[in-house]
Design a protein around this motif. Structure first.
Motif, short mmCIF file in Angstrom:
data_model
loop_
_atom_site.label_atom_id
_atom_site.label_comp_id
_atom_site.label_asym_id
_atom_site.label_seq_id
_atom_site.Cartn_x
_atom_site.Cartn_y
_atom_site.Cartn_z
N TYR A 1 37.79 13.44 -29.88
CA TYR A 1 36.88 13.63 -31.13
C TYR A 1 37.61 13.85 -32.23
CZ TYR A 1 33.74 13.64 -27.07
OH TYR A 1 32.83 13.20 -26.07
N SER B 1 36.92 15.82 -34.46
CA SER B 1 36.75 17.44 -34.87
C SER B 1 37.90 17.97 -34.28
CB SER B 1 35.61 17.82 -34.38
OG SER B 1 35.21 17.65 -32.89
N GLU C 1 30.04 27.60 -29.81
CA GLU C 1 30.49 26.68 -30.93
C GLU C 1 31.65 27.40 -31.56
OE1 GLU C 1 30.09 23.89 -31.61
OE2 GLU C 1 27.95 23.41 -30.28
N HIS D 1 33.61 23.59 -36.75
CA HIS D 1 32.70 22.51 -36.65
C HIS D 1 31.42 22.44 -37.59
CE1 HIS D 1 34.07 22.28 -32.06
NE2 HIS D 1 34.93 22.11 -32.88
N VAL E 1 27.50 21.70 -36.83
CA VAL E 1 26.81 21.56 -35.88
C VAL E 1 25.28 21.10 -36.55
CG1 VAL E 1 25.40 22.41 -33.95
CG2 VAL E 1 27.93 23.10 -34.66
N ASP F 1 30.05 17.41 -35.68
CA ASP F 1 30.94 17.50 -34.41
C ASP F 1 30.36 17.58 -33.43
OD1 ASP F 1 33.68 17.29 -35.98
OD2 ASP F 1 32.78 19.35 -36.82
N SER F 2 29.16 18.40 -33.35
CA SER F 2 28.07 18.24 -32.27
C SER F 2 26.44 18.72 -32.72
CB SER F 2 28.44 19.59 -31.11
OG SER F 2 28.40 20.69 -32.06
N TRP G 1 22.62 19.58 -31.53
CA TRP G 1 21.57 20.36 -30.39
C TRP G 1 20.17 19.66 -30.82
CZ3 TRP G 1 22.47 26.06 -32.06
CH2 TRP G 1 23.88 26.46 -32.15
N ALA H 1 23.06 18.92 -25.88
CA ALA H 1 23.79 19.88 -26.64
C ALA H 1 25.24 19.04 -26.46
CB ALA H 1 24.19 21.09 -26.54
N GLY H 2 25.75 18.41 -27.64
CA GLY H 2 27.04 17.85 -27.38
C GLY H 2 27.35 16.99 -28.71
N ASN H 3 28.41 15.96 -28.20
CA ASN H 3 28.92 14.88 -29.39
C ASN H 3 27.63 14.05 -29.81
OD1 ASN H 3 29.95 12.09 -29.99
ND2 ASN H 3 31.64 13.61 -30.54
N GLU I 1 27.80 10.47 -28.37
CA GLU I 1 27.55 10.52 -26.92
C GLU I 1 26.06 10.76 -26.59
OE1 GLU I 1 29.54 9.81 -24.81
OE2 GLU I 1 31.60 10.09 -25.51
#
Length: 733
Positions: free
Chosen positions: A241, A243, A282, A286, A288, A466-467, A469, A480-482, A485
């Protein structure tokens, strides 16, 4: 690729062939055609190339002066600079370099040509040399390799090598080692170059694995610009990734921040669940995003993270220190920017930042604080409006984007390690929203952990995270994640045929709305009409989240060193001075307030004294005026009224700003004293004006001091009563 970039390349290809540079000699058209083979309207660009070539050849034939080549490069460079942004200029330089390299290493004339173009593109000498060396594979000769990152397969060591490996790893470090990321299954290696002046990341792969940057195939040996949110993928290779890459360059020398939540939950008493049990971890660097529909608990979650709301269960820690039990140790670590404006509307942009800085940096001189404020204004891009009054959102002195950047700047200037921002793009145009988000992305790149909630991000904004929620109704976390994705995850669960397609194959945009569409998809009846019932309830999405995404073995953050903050609380006396100056300037800047404050008392005195003035046939004598007791009674009522009107809203108006400043742990005593001193001074002036006008009309000159003392003390009592009401009530209405 934008059309101006292609036009620029045709320009440069034609100029290179006209100058008979080795790689382009007699075959520039072939190189241009091969470059355009996957581009629509390629024939149109080839014709453009032919026209440029004809133009340059005629100009060179007509004018054979020795400095003509340099003049042509300068003229073309200046023309292209007006059309291309810096990343696009780098793309042009990269593609031109690769075209030269088709014929082997760069010749002296080609190298000189590329350096001239780079100079006209305002690319620094250091970045130009690094780029050309990187393209030619000469980085092994560099002594300082801090701008390089290598991604390769981990080397396996035999048991005989372990002892030697331990000694090698633990010996004193001499020189600078390569930054390395390992990925199982990668054949060959990926080299990443960070151009520090241009703040750009370049990618080059050498090997036989089939790799993709997002959905674009990465050809071995070619250079690519990596942009925010991109993902490097390959068959049997774990994704890399953006990030993870950028963190190796921007945050290598900064203390790490880990924000961890373990089974946190919150409920609104009998009203139901606010946030269902949620765990996360986290790190600094990042950005978020908290995404979800309206009313799902995004703002509630932010208020849990900043400590405003108590947890029903679970813990939140920063580097192992509990958010609630270790408040003193975490002082200054968290910055919070709510959705509403927290600005003094009567002050200028500079004054808002300056007085905020005075309360943040108590151990600094005025000159040092001024330097910090000027730097913040420059970083926020607010130089042109620094001396404008902020104004209200209705009178539109500042745009929505400028107001939002100023709000963020009030928190950024004290350098919190964790920045929480509530709806930073709400009500903004797409351009302003993107500019605000790029500002927050830059803060994450500098090593902060930035968490925002956002309702519906655009494709460009979505890539900056970067991620993410994702919350569903009832405060249920469902992902919760990329972010890239996430599209694949929800499309897979919803059984979409193109689940692996995360973005549009033509334009590269991500349809961010499809996440919420899948979440809230409704059932269809036999007539093909949508029903009110959802296909999957929030509880089911939450169950899938716990089964597929939630990591039960997340490492517990041990207590580690917290970063030091340069901010320091000023003394109570200095705080009172700052509060007083800020309050006085905000009042002076409000013309309507000044008119009411200074005309109200004499007008009331004029009306009251005129109607209580009692004249007989022989004329007016104060001693014979039978209405004086009534006048005195009404004067006391007026003093109470005036004292209450100027004080009843003082704290209510500042309440939201006080909430932001609560993270600084400022002195409430200093704040209240500044208000009391101001109100007493204003009441002294108002009651004096009242007494002067009233007593002059009534002819009572000798008792002006006595009357003033009575009314002033009454007004002071009303001031204190009004401050108490203002502190205890949410509204004066």
């Amino acid at each position: 690729m934008r059309e101006p970039v292609l036009v620029a390349l045709m320009h440069l290809f034609a100029l290179a062939e006209s100058l008979h540079l080795k790689a382009f000699s007699a075959k520039g058209r072939t190189i241009a055609a091969s470059f355009l083979r996957n581009i629509s309207r390629s024939e149109e660009f080839i014709k453009l190339y032919d026209d440029y070539l004809d133009f340059y050849e005629r100009e060179l034939k007509e004018n054979e002066s020795p400095g003509l080549q340099e003049l042509m490069v300068k003229r073309l460079g200046k023309k292209l600079c007006r059309e291309l942004m810096l990343p696009e200029r780098l793309v042009v330089l990269i593609r031109l370099t690769e075209s030269f390299l088709q014929d082997g290493q760069l010749s002296t004339s080609e190298l000189s040509f590329l350096e001239s173009i780079a100079n006209e593109f305002n690319i620094t000498i250091a970045d130009t040399k690094a780029l050309l060396d990187f393209a030619q594979g000469l980085t092994a000769e560099w002594k300082d390799r801090s701008s390089l990152l290598v991604i390769e397969s981990p080397e396996t060591e035999s048991s005989d090598e372990l002892e030697g490996a331990w000694i090698e790893q633990n010996k004193p470090i001499s020189g600078i080692r390569d930054k390395v990321i390992t990925r199982e299954g990668l054949v060959g290696k990926i080299e990443i170059l960070h151009l520090s002046d241009a703040r750009v990341i370049l990618f080059k792969y050498s090997g036989s694995s089939e790799l993709f940057i997002n959905q674009q195939k990465a050809e071995p040996g070619l250079l690519y610009l990596l942009t925010d949110g991109c993902i490097i993928r390959g068959n049997n290779v774990s994704p890399v990734y953006f990030s993870e890459i950028i963190g190796r360059f921007y945050q290598a020398d900064k203390p790490k921040i880990i924000l961890q939540g373990k089974d946190i939950s919150f409920s609104f008493g009998q009203k139901g669940t606010g946030i269902a049990p949620f765990s996360f971890c986290e790190e600094s660097g990042h950005l978020v995003g908290i995404i979800g529909g309206s009313g799902v608990g995004k703002s509630t979650l932010l208020r849990l993270l900043n400590g405003q709301l108590p947890l029903k269960s679970g813990t939140i820690t920063i580097n192992g220190y509990d958010l609630h039990r270790d408040k003193f140790r975490l002082q200054g670590m968290i910055g919070y920017v709510p959705q509403d404006d927290l600005l003094f509307e009567e002050l200028t942009v500079y004054q808002n930042l300056f007085y905020n800085a005075c309360l943040c940096f108590g151990n600094m001189s005025k000159q040092e604080i001024t330097g910090i404020v000027n730097k913040t204004i420059s970083e926020l891009g607010l130089e042109e409006i620094r001396d404008l009054k902020v104004g209200t959102p209705l009178n539109n002195i500042l745009s929505g984007g400028q107001r939002k950047r100023l709000n963020i700047g009030l928190e950024l200037m004290r350098e919190p390690s964790v920045l929480l921002v509530d709806e930073p793009t709400s009500g903004l145009s797409s351009t302003d929203a993107e500019r605000v988000m790029l500002l927050l992305r830059e803060q994450a790149n500098k090593g902060k952990l930035v968490i925002i909630n956002i309702h519906q991000p655009s494709s460009n904004i979505f890539r900056l995270f970067d991620s993410i929620w994702v919350l569903d109704r009832g405060g249920y976390p469902v992902y919760a994640g990329n972010p890239i994705e996430a599209v694949h995850y929800f499309k897979t669960i919803a059984f979409h045929a193109n689940a692996l397609e995360n973005e549009c194959p033509v334009c590269g945009n991500i349809d961010t709305e499809q996440i919420l569409r899948i979440l809230e998809a409704r059932e269809i009846d036999e007539q093909g009409k949508l029903l009110g019932k959802r296909r999957r309830q929030p509880e089911e999405w939450y169950r899938l989240y716990k089964e597929n995404i939630l990591q039960n073995d997340e490492p517990k953050a041990e207590k580690s060193l917290l970063p030091r903050h340069v901010s320091g609380i000023p003394s109570e006396t200095r705080q009172m001075v700052v509060f007083s100056k800020r309050n006085l300037l905000s009042k002076i800047g409000n013309i309507q307030y000044l008119i009411i404050a200074f005309l109200e008392a004499p007008l009331l005195a004029l009306i009251l004294a005129w109607f209580t003035r009692y004249e007989t046939e022989s004329g007016y004598f104060f001693s014979e005026n039978k209405n004086i007791p009534q006048y005195l009674f009404m004067a006391v009522i007026v003093a109470l009224f005036i004292g209450l009107t100027i004080s009843a809203e003082e704290i209510i108006k500042d309440r939201r700003i006080l909430l932001r400043e609560s993270y600084l742990n400022l002195s409430w005593f200093s704040y209240i004293n500044s208000k009391v001193m101001y109100l007493f001074a204003l009441s002294a002036i108002q009651t004096m004006l009242f007494v002067l006008v009233g007593n002059l009309i009534l002819g009572n000159h000798d008792m002006i001091p006595a009357y003033w003392m009575v009314l002033f003390s009454t007004a002071c009592f009303a001031n204190l009563l009004g401050l108490n009401l203002s502190s205890g009530l949410k509204s004066v209405i």
